[in-house]
Design a protein around this motif. Structure first.
Motif, PDB file in Angstrom:
ATOM      1  N   GLU A   1      -5.813  -5.511   3.704  1.00 33.57           N
ATOM      2  CA  GLU A   1      -6.630  -5.301   4.936  1.00 33.57           C
ATOM      3  C   GLU A   1      -6.019  -3.988   5.367  1.00 33.57           C
ATOM      4  O   GLU A   1      -6.669  -3.486   6.261  1.00 33.57           O
ATOM      5  CB  GLU A   1      -6.916  -6.603   5.818  1.00 33.57           C
ATOM      6  N   TRP A   2      -4.659  -3.774   5.055  1.00 32.47           N
ATOM      7  CA  TRP A   2      -4.094  -2.758   5.915  1.00 32.47           C
ATOM      8  C   TRP A   2      -4.504  -1.207   5.446  1.00 32.47           C
ATOM      9  O   TRP A   2      -4.714  -1.209   3.976  1.00 32.47           O
ATOM     10  CB  TRP A   2      -2.327  -2.736   5.741  1.00 32.47           C
ATOM     11  N   SER A   3      -4.630  -0.290   6.384  1.00 32.06           N
ATOM     12  CA  SER A   3      -4.776   0.873   5.867  1.00 32.06           C
ATOM     13  C   SER A   3      -4.496   2.012   7.156  1.00 32.06           C
ATOM     14  O   SER A   3      -4.355   1.419   8.280  1.00 32.06           O
ATOM     15  CB  SER A   3      -6.441   1.238   5.714  1.00 32.06           C
ATOM     16  N   PRO A   4      -4.318   2.916   6.956  1.00 31.35           N
ATOM     17  CA  PRO A   4      -4.145   4.207   8.090  1.00 31.35           C
ATOM     18  C   PRO A   4      -5.004   3.987   9.110  1.00 31.35           C
ATOM     19  O   PRO A   4      -4.933   4.313  10.171  1.00 31.35           O
ATOM     20  CB  PRO A   4      -3.803   5.430   7.473  1.00 31.35           C
ATOM     21  N   GLU A   5      -6.341   3.780   8.605  1.00 31.28           N
ATOM     22  CA  GLU A   5      -7.540   4.023   9.484  1.00 31.28           C
ATOM     23  C   GLU A   5      -7.204   2.769  10.542  1.00 31.28           C
ATOM     24  O   GLU A   5      -7.731   2.846  11.670  1.00 31.28           O
ATOM     25  CB  GLU A   5      -8.773   4.053   8.605  1.00 31.28           C
ATOM     26  N   ASN A   6      -7.035   1.678   9.825  1.00 33.55           N
ATOM     27  CA  ASN A   6      -6.775   0.468  10.552  1.00 33.55           C
ATOM     28  C   ASN A   6      -5.663   0.576  11.833  1.00 33.55           C
ATOM     29  O   ASN A   6      -5.896   0.236  12.966  1.00 33.55           O
ATOM     30  CB  ASN A   6      -6.640  -0.671   9.813  1.00 33.55           C
TER      31      ASN A   6
ATOM     32  N   PRO B   1       0.727  -1.294   0.002  1.00 35.31           N
ATOM     33  CA  PRO B   1       0.020   0.138  -0.105  1.00 35.31           C
ATOM     34  C   PRO B   1       0.775   1.138   0.042  1.00 35.31           C
ATOM     35  O   PRO B   1       1.896   1.444   0.871  1.00 35.31           O
ATOM     36  CB  PRO B   1      -0.916  -0.124   1.600  1.00 35.31           C
ATOM     37  N   VAL B   2       0.438   2.121  -0.853  1.00 35.46           N
ATOM     38  CA  VAL B   2       1.112   3.481  -0.988  1.00 35.46           C
ATOM     39  C   VAL B   2       1.468   4.245   0.407  1.00 35.46           C
ATOM     40  O   VAL B   2       2.425   4.636   0.828  1.00 35.46           O
ATOM     41  CB  VAL B   2       0.438   4.295  -1.743  1.00 35.46           C
ATOM     42  N   SER B   3       0.471   4.350   1.125  1.00 31.86           N
ATOM     43  CA  SER B   3       0.360   4.699   2.562  1.00 31.86           C
ATOM     44  C   SER B   3       1.408   4.081   3.397  1.00 31.86           C
ATOM     45  O   SER B   3       2.017   4.816   4.158  1.00 31.86           O
ATOM     46  CB  SER B   3      -1.086   4.870   3.208  1.00 31.86           C
TER      47      SER B   3
END
Length: 481
Positions: free
Chosen positions: A198-203, A4-6
C-alpha cells in the motif's frame, strides 16, 4: 522482503547506504514480541512464562520482550486484562508522560486510540486522580477500544467515537493530548506485509497533509502550557520532523526534550541543519518496530499548572452521589454502590437499565462530553437492572475497584476458564453457593456466572467470546506465581 523502489531510494538518501542496508536486513528478521503488564492486576514479581523467557523493555517499567510468541487467544490472563500485547517502541510514550506530567493529576486525550495499546499504557502511567479520554473515529474500532479499556479495569476512562474536528468546542480543555496520527506505515513493513504493497510516494503526501489537518483541528482543545505528544509509525521526515517544525512555526509550540540514555540507541533528528529533539526508533538499532515521537508544549500559559478543573468541581466535597431513574430504585443503587472500593469517590447513576459508576470529581467534565461528543462508555458499568434483580456486569469483574468480597468467588481450572471464555455452560463444584458468583483463574477475576445448581449461566459478553473451538497442540502463556 521486496521493498518499494521509491521507499528504498528515499530512505537510503535519509540514512545513508550503510544504515539503510542494515535497516533493510532488519526488516527481513523475525518481528520481536513484547507485552506490557497491568501492574494493578499482575505485578512483575508475580509472573513467569511457560516454556519461554523474557527481557525488560528498557523505557517501560512494565514492558517485556518475549523470546516466543504466546498463545494469547488461549491465555485466560490475557482476557482478564493482566497484560497487553504492545509493540515495544511505542512504549516510549511512558517516558514523555513521566517526565512532564509527574505526579500532577491531568485530563488527557488519546485522539487516535484504537485498539488501545497507548490508552491502556497512558492510563497506567497517569497519576492517581487523572482522567483519560480515549477516542476513535471509526465506530467498530471504538468498540474494540472500549473492550480493551474495560479489561484493563481503571474507572477513570471515557471512550468516545468522534472526528478530531468534533473536539473544537472543548477549547483549552486538555492538559495532555496524544496524537498517534494515521501515517504511511513504513515502520510497520515487517509486522504487516500489506503495508508494503500500500505504500507509495503519493500516500506519503496525503498522510502529512492529513496529519496537519488533524493537529489543526485538535490544537485549540489543548490548554495553554499543555503537552501534545505527536507520534507516527513511519520513517520519512515529511510526516515526522517536517510536521514538528510546522507545529513550531504555525502554533509557536515549544519542542521539548525527553530523557533517553544513549544505550537505548534511539535515533534523533534527521533533517539537515535542524537540531530540535525528536525520537526515532529504527529496527536495526532498537529492538522493536519503526516509531517516531516528539513532545510539544503549547505557549501562553504556566507550564507547571496543566490541570483542568471546572469551577463547579473545585473544592467539592466527595459525597458519593447516587442518581436513580424510573427503572431503578434507591435500594438497587445502594446495593450496587456497596460493590465499590472507596464508593464515596464515585457518582453511581442509572442510565437506562444499567447502573454505572464514574469518578465524582469529573462529573462536570463528563456532562460536557455527553453534550458535545459521542460517548461510547464512561467509568464502570456495575449492573443491569431486571425488575428487582441486579445482574452484575462484566466490566465490574474486570474493574480494579471491585470490593474483593462483594461476591462469592470460585477458583476454576484452565479447562473451565477456556470453556467460560467460549461462553459455554459451566458446572461448578457442589460447594459453590447459588446466585451470582465471581469466577477466578489463578486468583484473578475472570467474570460472573449465575449458579443455579446443576449448571451455571455464563454471563461472559457474547461478542468477546473465543470463537475457536480447538486448542493448539502447544500452549504458551503467562504463569502467575
Amino acid at each position: 522482503m521486496d521493498l518499494p523502489v521509491s521507499f528504498a531510494d528515499r530512505t537510503r538518501s535519509l540514512l545513508g547506504d550503510e544504515e539503510y542496508n542494515k535497516l533493510a536486513d532488519a526488516l527481513n528478521d523475525e518481528q520481536p514480541v513484547s507485552i506490557r503488564l497491568n501492574d494493578e492486576k499482575l505485578s512483575s514479581s508475580s509472573f513467569s512464562l511457560f516454556h519461554a523467557s523474557s527481557d525488560r523493555v528498557p523505557w517501560s517499567a512494565t514492558g517485556y520482550y518475549l523470546d516466543r510468541r504466546l498463545t494469547f487467544t488461549f491465555d485466560p490472563l490475557f482476557h482478564a486484562g493482566c497484560y497487553y500485547v504492545q509493540e515495544a517502541s511505542s512504549m516510549f510514550v511512558e517516558q514523555a508522560l513521566k517526565q512532564y506530567i509527574g505526579e500532577t493529576p491531568s485530563v488527557m486525550l488519546d485522539l487516535c486510540a484504537a485498539p488501545g495499546g497507548k490508552s491502556t499504557h497512558a492510563r497506567s502511567v497517569l497519576p492517581e486522580g487523572s482522567l483519560l479520554v480515549a477516542n476513535e473515529v471509526i465506530r467498530n474500532r471504538s468498540q474494540i477500544l472500549a473492550e480493551n479499556l474495560t479489561k484493563w479495569g481503571h474507572p477513570g476512562v471515557v471512550v468516545t467515537n468522534n472526528d478530531p474536528a468534533d473536539f473544537a468546542g472543548l477549547e483549552d480543555f486538555f492538559d495532555v493530548i496524544l496524537t498517534d496520527v494515521p501515517c504511511s506505515g513504513e515502520g510497520m513493513f515487517r509486522k504487516d506485509p500489506v503495508s508494503v504493497s500500500e505504500w507509495s510516494p503519493e500516500n506519503v503526501e496525503i498522510c502529512w497533509q492529513r496529519q496537519r489537518r488533524i493537529i489543526s483541528d485538535i490544537w485549540p482543545s489543548l490548554k495553554p502550557g499543555g503537552l501534545l505528544i505527536y507520534s507516527t509509525c513511519t520513517y520519512n521526515t515529511k510526516e515526522d520532523e517536517e510536521n514538528i517544525r510546522w507545529m513550531h512555526d504555525e502554533f509557536g509550540a515549544e519542542i521539548l526534550p525527553v530523557d533517553a540514555p544513549a544505550a537505548w540507541n534511539i535515533t534523533g533528528n534527521l533533517l539537515v541543519g535542524e537540531d530540535f529533539p525528536v525520537y526515532r526508533f529504527l529496527p536495526h538499532r532498537t529492538k522493536g518496530e519503526g516509531f517516531f515521537l516528539a513532545v510539544l508544549r503549547k505557549p501562553e500559559g504556566e507550564a507547571a499548572q496543566i490541570r483542568y478543573k471546572s469551577t463547579s468541581s473545585q473544592g467539592k466535597k466527595k459525597t458519593g452521589a447516587s442518581k436513580a431513574n424510573a427503572g431503578t430504585s434507591k435500594e438497587q443503587l445502594l446495593a450496587a454502590r456497596a460493590w465499590l472500593l472507596s464508593a464515596e469517590d464515585y457518582e453511581v447513576s442509572a442510565n437506562g437499565m444499567n447502573i454505572t459508576a464514574f469518578p465524582e470529581e469529573y462529573i462536570s467534565e463528563l456532562s460536557i462530553f455527553q453534550q458535545s461528543l459521542r460517548v461510547v462508555q464512561a467509568g464502570v458499568t456495575l449492573a443491569e437492572v431486571k425488575g428487582k434483580d441486579l445482574i452484575p456486569n462484566h466490566a465490574l469483574a474486570m474493574s480494579t475497584v471491585l470490593v474483593s468480597d462483594a461476591f462469592p468467588r470460585e477458583e476454576i481450572s484452565y479447562e473451565q476458564a477456556i470453556a467460560y471464555l467460549r461462553k459455554e455452560a459451566i458446572v461448578l463444584s457442589g460447594s459453590a453457593p447459588r446466585g451470582y458468583v465471581l469466577l477466578t483463574y489463578k486468583n484473578i477475576p475472570l467474570g460472573f456466572v449465575k449458579n443455579i445448581g446443576n449448571r451455571a449461566n455464563n454471563l461472559y459478553p457474547q461478542e468477546w467470546r473465543i470463537r475457536s473451538g480447538y486448542l493448539p497442540d502447544e500452549i504458551l502463556m503467562l504463569l502467575k506465581s
